[in-house]
Design a protein around this motif. Structure first.
Motif, PDB file in Angstrom:
ATOM      1  N   UNK A 192       0.379  -1.262  -0.346  1.00 27.47           N
ATOM      2  CA  UNK A 192      -0.056  -0.219   0.004  1.00 27.47           C
ATOM      3  C   UNK A 192       0.563   1.111   0.047  1.00 27.47           C
ATOM      4  N   UNK A 193       1.743   1.257   0.793  1.00 23.44           N
ATOM      5  CA  UNK A 193       3.311   2.193   0.790  1.00 23.44           C
ATOM      6  C   UNK A 193       4.736   1.626   1.244  1.00 23.44           C
ATOM      7  N   UNK A 194       5.141   2.108   1.716  1.00 28.92           N
ATOM      8  CA  UNK A 194       6.263   2.033   2.407  1.00 28.92           C
ATOM      9  C   UNK A 194       6.324   0.940   3.639  1.00 28.92           C
ATOM     10  N   UNK A 195       5.318   1.270   4.356  1.00 26.23           N
ATOM     11  CA  UNK A 195       5.437   0.884   5.599  1.00 26.23           C
ATOM     12  C   UNK A 195       3.982   0.247   5.917  1.00 26.23           C
ATOM     13  N   UNK A 196       2.821  -0.580   4.505  1.00 26.45           N
ATOM     14  CA  UNK A 196       2.533  -1.276   4.995  1.00 26.45           C
ATOM     15  C   UNK A 196       2.458  -2.459   3.457  1.00 26.45           C
TER      16      UNK A 196
ATOM     17  N   UNK B  87       8.463   0.382  15.147  1.00 32.10           N
ATOM     18  CA  UNK B  87       7.633  -0.723  15.473  1.00 32.10           C
ATOM     19  C   UNK B  87       7.142  -1.508  13.985  1.00 32.10           C
ATOM     20  N   UNK B  88       6.544  -3.377  14.166  1.00 29.96           N
ATOM     21  CA  UNK B  88       6.466  -4.427  13.235  1.00 29.96           C
ATOM     22  C   UNK B  88       5.149  -4.463  13.978  1.00 29.96           C
ATOM     23  N   UNK B  89       4.652  -4.928  12.637  1.00 30.94           N
ATOM     24  CA  UNK B  89       2.907  -5.222  13.569  1.00 30.94           C
ATOM     25  C   UNK B  89       3.022  -6.439  12.087  1.00 30.94           C
TER      26      UNK B  89
ATOM     27  N   UNK C 232       7.746   0.138  10.512  1.00 33.06           N
ATOM     28  CA  UNK C 232       8.452   1.334  10.107  1.00 33.06           C
ATOM     29  C   UNK C 232      10.347   1.388  10.782  1.00 33.06           C
ATOM     30  N   UNK C 233      10.627   0.206  10.442  1.00 30.08           N
ATOM     31  CA  UNK C 233      11.952   0.070  10.717  1.00 30.08           C
ATOM     32  C   UNK C 233      13.571   1.257   9.709  1.00 30.08           C
TER      33      UNK C 233
ATOM     34  N   UNK D 142      -6.243 -17.993   2.997  1.00 28.61           N
ATOM     35  CA  UNK D 142      -5.016 -17.174   3.967  1.00 28.61           C
ATOM     36  C   UNK D 142      -4.991 -15.444   3.868  1.00 28.61           C
ATOM     37  N   UNK D 143      -4.629 -14.547   4.497  1.00 24.53           N
ATOM     38  CA  UNK D 143      -4.635 -13.219   4.129  1.00 24.53           C
ATOM     39  C   UNK D 143      -3.473 -12.497   4.866  1.00 24.53           C
ATOM     40  N   UNK D 144      -1.665 -12.129   5.318  1.00 23.06           N
ATOM     41  CA  UNK D 144      -1.301 -11.662   5.966  1.00 23.06           C
ATOM     42  C   UNK D 144      -1.520  -9.633   5.987  1.00 23.06           C
TER      43      UNK D 144
END
Length: 772
Positions: free
Chosen positions: A471-475, A537-539, A527-528, A520-522
């Motif tokens: 979606x972007x550099x984070x997601x 943070x990493x989720x 933002x490392x 399945x969906x991941x």
């Protein structure tokens, strides 16, 4: 106790000796420089805001920096002094003296006036416009330091902000976006903020076609004469700005060279282009389908240039994985006399076919180590749409080096094919993604044979079809609407199978024939990549279903179970979350923590998750004080002599916290605490016909959760060379959930001097990469 006191006294003596040895080789008149002291407003009782941070920043800006030290010991200088005065240009002596060690930093190298100017300049940039700095040196024995006295004065604030009058298109855009300004009335004067404000205005203008504008064409005039320690800010355009920077540009022609190299440059330019939509494509070999460029190039003829389209186009062309070189060239028509640009895009494709061979070492969380040989054939641009086909064959050998099954050997053979399309392929729908990242549709098929010697073998087939999208550099999102897994076990003989099941009754669920058809969906957020953030943070979150949709169409057999090709259909829902936090205490110390939760609900044909989808606890990346996959479920403890010790669960809860710190160069250390366990949703009562086949205490009860957590602690060393990390962790349990209630904390039983205790409790983990 006496031995401890002797050790402490010996350590103190060593510190005194090493301290003396750092100055023993200094010549008369030479003094070892120990650093800078900053005294802020010593004659005033008032403290400035963030005084500790300001002092620390000022100290870091002084030059030179003193010799590096750990716990006050200048270890590099010590190593330098241990070497003889003269060493050969090449050899270990020179390496130790000048590469590992470092010569003494002398007080004579300190330039007081230079440092005074640097510190004053920094303070002025932070709003202390009336600051003053004076420095001097202080000598004590053979050591010396620099002392700087800083009088900051009052920090200036912004009183008003004025933007240029709206007299044309350029100034109109600046005023239209002035509500986004980084300059705020009441904020402190800050030079960095002013620089960033110029960049912000430049970005706004670039989005509106001002291709040749530069932040240097802006001037921020500061008036500090208005009194009361306030400043007025006036934003304006420099009179010396060139005309080309002050007008917007539009795109006239978009010329694409999809198969470009310097050798073919003149030939390609002489071709009659293929006109497709807004593009002129110069390629007599028809390397790519023209419609591919609709997804790669965001510019349109006649539109204003804008930086967003520029960056997104470049990112897409780079990330699609089809080109080894990407170059975009914007050329003004008629030497800046008008306001049009030609866009030339030069693309050099990667080779269509490549063959890679690799030999790797493996270290897994279940204590298996070994090696693998892999051969991969890659075919690019398979259907002229930048598709990629990867076909690989691999074979490996592993042996379990610790745990109950120590010495167990494993052989594997894997064949896999993966076809990647750089777009979404959705029946009856054509989604269009307009960000910088390439969406991917991936179809894969694999087969694996896993042999555990004379015990059993597993034949596993897997097929998936799905999508990967950033979606972007984070997601990042990964969705596989179709995922099929089929596992077929085999045994050397019926007697071996019966023997295994009698010895390990719960092994039956792990080695039963399984058919998993689901989705399945991941989702991943991180933002490392932002190194400047103090807190990263990493989720990771995932949901997987098995047999839900297919269960509606598959008929039940005589026993009431749904079967597909005479194999029970597994039905379940599996959820997992993994949250990690990395807090930088300072440049060399990081506090890392992780929360990991998992929950599985089986229904229909299944009473628990299939073994290959269960959660496990213990191991080098998990709860390190317990052997891999041997912890739990619940308060159950696997027998020490069990050949198959893997214990899974439907529910998992885990907490890890770790303090990581730099020791020297690429050597890092860590101390950590891990806690957690796994449980079955329903307690395993076993087979009534087989005594002792159940697992008492394996069921999950919310009220007992905290009392059934395992806790371990330890320390480790890591070699972090950026491109790889080798890790060695030593851990031991301080809470054992399988002991009777009230006796589970075992911290008072820790005895490193006991060989028996070490054998039963101390776990050494070797791993590649960080545990989380």
């Amino acid at each position: 106790m006496k031995q401890l006191i002797k050790s402490i006294l010996f350590l103190l003596a060593c510190l005194v000796v090493t301290s003396c040895s750092t100055t023993s080789r200094l010549k008369p008149g030479q003094y070892l420089y120990t650093g800078a002291d900053i005294n802020i407003n010593p004659d005033s009782s008032a403290r400035i805001d963030d005084q500790k941070e300001v002092k620390k920043t000022l100290e870091s800006k002084t030059r030179p920096t003193p010799n590096k030290s750990i716990l006050g010991i200048k270890y590099k200088l010590l190593i330098h002094n241990l070497a003889p005065d003269t060493v050969k240009p090449k050899g270990i002596g020179n390496w130790l003296k000048n590469k590992i060690g470092e010569p003494p930093v002398l007080l004579s190298e300190v330039k007081i006036k230079y440092n005074n100017d640097v510190l004053k300049s920094y303070l002025i940039s932070q709003g202390y416009l009336q600051s003053d700095v004076t420095g001097d040196t202080v000598i004590k024995g053979k050591k010396g330091k620099a002392v700087y006295t800083v009088n900051t004065g009052i920090r200036y604030k912004i009183s008003s902000i004025t933007f240029p009058k709206d007299t044309g298109n350029l100034t109109h855009i600046i005023n239209l976006n002035k509500d986004k300004t980084l300059l705020k009335i009441g904020d402190f004067y800050d030079l960095d903020t002013y620089k960033n404000e110029r960049i912000r205005i430049d970005n706004d203008l670039k989005e509106s076609g001002y291709f040749y504008f530069s932040p240097d064409y802006l001037i921020l005039q500061v008036d500090s004469t208005i009194g009361k320690n306030l400043v007025d800010i006036n934003v304006n355009i420099k009179n010396s700005s060139p005309d080309a920077g002050l007008k917007p540009y539009t795109i006239k022609n978009i010329n694409i060279y999809p198969n470009y190299n310097l050798r073919r440059d003149s030939l390609l330019r002489s071709l009659m282009p293929l006109q497709y939509n807004d593009f002129n494509i110069y390629d007599n070999r028809n390397t790519f389908k023209p419609k591919l460029f609709d997804r790669l190039v965001f510019f349109k003829k006649g539109e204003n240039y804008n930086r967003k389209d520029h960056n997104q186009s470049l990112n897409r062309m780079v990330n699609i994985g089809a080109f080894q070189d990407v170059r975009a060239e914007f050329l003004p028509i008629d030497s800046f006399k008008n306001n049009q640009l030609n866009l030339n895009i030069y693309l050099t494709p990667l080779k269509k076919n490549s063959l890679t061979f690799s030999v790797t070492g493996t270290s897994k969380s279940n204590n298996f180590v070994g090696s693998e040989v892999k051969l991969t054939q890659t075919t690019r641009n398979l259907f002229r749409g930048a598709e990629q086909l990867d076909v690989s064959l691999s074979g490996g050998f592993e042996t379990q080096v610790s745990g109950q099954s120590r010495g167990l050997n494993s052989y594997s053979f894997t064949a896999e094919g993966k076809l990647t399309f750089p777009q979404f392929i959705v029946p009856f729908y054509k989604p269009r993604v307009t960000n910088a990242f390439i969406p991917k549709t991936i179809a894969s098929l694999s087969y694996q044979l896993l042999s555990r010697g004379s015990e059993y073998s597993l034949n596993a087939f897997k097929a998936e079809f799905g999508y990967s999208f950033k979606e972007n550099i984070y997601k990042e999102h990964n969705l596989n609407p179709i995922s099929v897994n089929y596992v077929q076990p085999s045994f050397p003989s019926d007697s071996v199978e019966k023997s295994l099941y009698l010895e390990n009754p719960y092994l039956r669920s792990a080695l039963e024939r399984q058919f998993i058809i689901g989705s399945n969906y991941n989702f991943t957020y991180t933002n490392q990549m932002e190194d400047k953030r103090r807190n990263n943070t990493y989720f990771f979150g995932s949901i997987e279903t098995g047999g839900n949709l297919w269960g509606l169409f598959v008929q039940k057999n005589d026993l009431g179970k749904r079967e597909f090709f005479n194999t029970p259909l597994t039905q379940f829902v599996r959820l997992e979350t993994d949250l990690r936090d990395y807090y930088k205490i300072n440049r060399n110390v990081t506090w890392a923590s992780r929360l990991n939760f998992g929950y599985g609900y089986a229904y229909g044909n299944s009473t628990s998750l299939p073994f290959v989808r269960q959660f496990f606890a213990g191991g080098s990346n998990d709860i390190r004080a317990f052997r891999a996959r041997t912890l739990g479920p619940g308060t159950f403890k696997v027998k020490p002599d069990a050949k198959f010790a893997d214990q899974g669960g439907d529910i998992k809860m885990m907490l890890n916290t770790e303090l990581r710190f730099k020791i020297v160069s690429v050597l890092y250390g860590a101390v950590f605490v891990d806690a957690g366990n796994v449980w079955l949703r329903k307690e395993d009562k076993g087979d009534p016909a087989i005594p002792g086949s159940g697992r008492p205490g394996s069921g999950f009860k919310l009220k007992n959760t905290l009392s059934e957590l395992a806790v371990g602690t330890g320390a480790g060393l890591r070699i972090d060379a950026q491109i790889f990390v080798i890790r060695l962790d030593g851990a031991f349990p301080i809470r054992k959930p399988y002991l009777p209630s009230g006796q589970r904390w075992v911290l008072d039983q820790v005895d490193f001097g006991s060989k028996t205790w070490r054998k039963e409790n101390f776990i050494l983990n070797i791993g590649i990469g960080y545990p989380f």
